[in-house]
Structures are given as C-alpha cells and as structure tokens.
Design a protein around this motif. Structure first.
Motif, PDB file in Angstrom:
ATOM      1  N   VAL A  58      62.679  17.503  22.600  1.00  0.00           N
ATOM      2  CA  VAL A  58      63.717  16.868  21.797  1.00  0.00           C
ATOM      3  C   VAL A  58      63.749  17.413  20.377  1.00  0.00           C
ATOM      4  N   ALA A  59      62.589  17.568  19.768  1.00  0.00           N
ATOM      5  CA  ALA A  59      62.537  18.005  18.370  1.00  0.00           C
ATOM      6  C   ALA A  59      61.198  18.657  18.083  1.00  0.00           C
ATOM      7  N   VAL A  60      61.198  19.508  17.064  1.00  0.00           N
ATOM      8  CA  VAL A  60      59.973  20.164  16.603  1.00  0.00           C
ATOM      9  C   VAL A  60      59.887  19.974  15.096  1.00  0.00           C
ATOM     10  N   TYR A  61      58.709  19.604  14.636  1.00  0.00           N
ATOM     11  CA  TYR A  61      58.452  19.417  13.200  1.00  0.00           C
ATOM     12  C   TYR A  61      57.219  20.229  12.837  1.00  0.00           C
ATOM     13  N   PHE A  62      57.231  20.840  11.673  1.00  0.00           N
ATOM     14  CA  PHE A  62      56.063  21.570  11.197  1.00  0.00           C
ATOM     15  C   PHE A  62      55.686  20.993   9.842  1.00  0.00           C
ATOM     16  N   TYR A  63      54.611  20.213   9.832  1.00  0.00           N
ATOM     17  CA  TYR A  63      54.163  19.544   8.613  1.00  0.00           C
ATOM     18  C   TYR A  63      53.175  20.451   7.889  1.00  0.00           C
ATOM     19  N   THR A  64      53.698  21.292   7.014  1.00  0.00           N
ATOM     20  CA  THR A  64      52.863  22.258   6.304  1.00  0.00           C
ATOM     21  C   THR A  64      52.035  21.610   5.208  1.00  0.00           C
ATOM     22  N   HIS A  65      52.375  20.385   4.816  1.00  0.00           N
ATOM     23  CA  HIS A  65      51.621  19.697   3.766  1.00  0.00           C
ATOM     24  C   HIS A  65      50.349  19.034   4.314  1.00  0.00           C
ATOM     25  N   HIS A  66      50.169  19.027   5.634  1.00  0.00           N
ATOM     26  CA  HIS A  66      48.930  18.512   6.218  1.00  0.00           C
ATOM     27  C   HIS A  66      47.869  19.613   6.168  1.00  0.00           C
ATOM     28  N   SER A  67      46.616  19.216   6.233  1.00  0.00           N
ATOM     29  CA  SER A  67      45.551  20.201   6.212  1.00  0.00           C
ATOM     30  C   SER A  67      44.634  19.982   7.421  1.00  0.00           C
ATOM     31  N   PRO A  68      44.634  20.835   8.420  1.00  0.00           N
ATOM     32  CA  PRO A  68      45.512  21.989   8.606  1.00  0.00           C
ATOM     33  C   PRO A  68      46.934  21.519   8.937  1.00  0.00           C
ATOM     34  N   PRO A  69      47.909  22.437   8.835  1.00  0.00           N
ATOM     35  CA  PRO A  69      49.286  22.074   9.157  1.00  0.00           C
ATOM     36  C   PRO A  69      49.394  21.528  10.587  1.00  0.00           C
ATOM     37  N   THR A  70      50.354  20.620  10.795  1.00  0.00           N
ATOM     38  CA  THR A  70      50.550  20.011  12.105  1.00  0.00           C
ATOM     39  C   THR A  70      51.896  20.439  12.674  1.00  0.00           C
ATOM     40  N   LEU A  71      51.860  20.955  13.872  1.00  0.00           N
ATOM     41  CA  LEU A  71      53.058  21.326  14.610  1.00  0.00           C
ATOM     42  C   LEU A  71      53.277  20.237  15.654  1.00  0.00           C
ATOM     43  N   ARG A  72      54.337  19.425  15.449  1.00  0.00           N
ATOM     44  CA  ARG A  72      54.600  18.295  16.349  1.00  0.00           C
ATOM     45  C   ARG A  72      55.838  18.586  17.194  1.00  0.00           C
ATOM     46  N   VAL A  73      55.693  18.365  18.498  1.00  0.00           N
ATOM     47  CA  VAL A  73      56.800  18.537  19.427  1.00  0.00           C
ATOM     48  C   VAL A  73      57.035  17.189  20.100  1.00  0.00           C
ATOM     49  N   ASP A  74      58.266  16.678  19.960  1.00  0.00           N
ATOM     50  CA  ASP A  74      58.642  15.426  20.614  1.00  0.00           C
ATOM     51  C   ASP A  74      59.274  15.758  21.955  1.00  0.00           C
ATOM     52  N   ILE A  75      58.816  15.066  23.001  1.00  0.00           N
ATOM     53  CA  ILE A  75      59.340  15.302  24.347  1.00  0.00           C
ATOM     54  C   ILE A  75      59.835  13.981  24.931  1.00  0.00           C
ATOM     55  N   ARG A  76      60.700  14.100  25.928  1.00  0.00           N
ATOM     56  CA  ARG A  76      61.108  12.914  26.681  1.00  0.00           C
ATOM     57  C   ARG A  76      61.346  13.312  28.120  1.00  0.00           C
ATOM     58  N   HIS A  77      61.278  12.315  28.974  1.00  0.00           N
ATOM     59  CA  HIS A  77      61.583  12.496  30.391  1.00  0.00           C
ATOM     60  C   HIS A  77      62.983  11.932  30.591  1.00  0.00           C
TER      61      HIS A  77
END
Length: 154
Positions: free
Chosen positions: A25-44
């Motif tokens: 559904v969506a992809v977010y890249f939180y570069t301000h986190h340490s280490p950066p977080t790459l979040r992928v939202d999924i749905r069925h």
C-alpha cells in the motif's frame, strides 16, 4: 519531497506482495531514525493482515532488497498493516473517500499556503482536487506530501 528510494522500493514491494497474494500500500523511509527505518505497509484484499503475512513479506522483501543493491545504507525493515489510518495514499482510497472532508498538506508553501481543507473531488496523475465552498482547488500532485481525512464537515 519524498526520498528517492521510495518509488524503487515500492515497485519491488509491489512485486513481492503480489507473489504472496498481498498488496503493498505504501512505503515510508524514516531517515531521522537511527538507523533509518524503511516501512512497508501491506494489506490483504479479502481479510486482515496476520503476523505471518508480515513475517513472510519481510523475509521475501529483504532478499529482494539485498539482491537489488539499490539500498546502500543501513536500515531497519518494518512491515506493517496500514490499519484504519486517516491518510489517503492509494487510488482506491481516493475513490472510496470522494466527497469526504480532507486536509491536503504540501511539501512547501505555495503563495504562503501549505495546507488546504475541503471536500475531496478526486486525484489523477496531475493533481489532487478539492471543493472548497463551491470553488474547485487544484493542488499539483508532486507538491502533495499528505492527504488526511478530517472529522466533521469541510
């Protein structure tokens, strides 16, 4: 402006999710986190997301990302369900919530304004369209950072 890796990761995630019977559904890249977080939202498409769905997606996407050599920085991969978010991100969201009160936030101010509230008319490849007290507002899509459902009338 969104991170340049987001479209690349979203394309890879859509492919992996499709093979698993899921939707990315969506992809977010939180570069301000340490280490950066790459979040992928999924749905069925037919049921709620399970922990097993997230684990499978994480394992498969991690392999694809590692093989692609596109993400060269260290990151934490997080797979999540979008849940009942007020954020509109997909074409499906924009069709489902046509006529609802929303707030559109831009990446940077346009003529001194960075946020607009109104009734959602729709979205296409070019812009997001609102009805603001009978007047059509056009916000270029490449300037839109966030579209959120609002409580009550617009």
């Amino acid at each position: 402006m969104s991170h340049p890796l987001i479209p690349i990761v979203h394309d890879l995630a859509k492919s992996v999710a499709s093979q698993l019977g899921l939707e990315a559904v969506a992809v977010y890249f939180y570069t301000h986190h340490s280490p950066p977080t790459l979040r992928v939202d999924i749905r069925h498409p037919e049921r709620d997301i399970t922990l097993e769905d997230c684990a499978q997606m994480s394992h498969c996407l991690e392999e694809v990302l590692d093989a692609s050599d596109r993400v060269t920085t260290a990151y934490v991969l997080e797979i999540s369900s979008p849940g009942l978010s007020n954020d509109l991100t997909t074409d499906r969201d924009f069709k489902s919530f046509r006529g609802f009160a929303v707030q559109v936030t831009a990446h940077s101010p346009d003529h001194g304004q960075q946020a607009w509230q109104g009734t959602l008319i729709g979205r296409d490849e070019v812009a997001v369209y609102l009805n603001q007290k009978g007047r059509k507002i056009t916000i270029p899509r490449d300037q839109v950072s966030l579209v959120q459902l609002q409580e009550g009338p617009s």
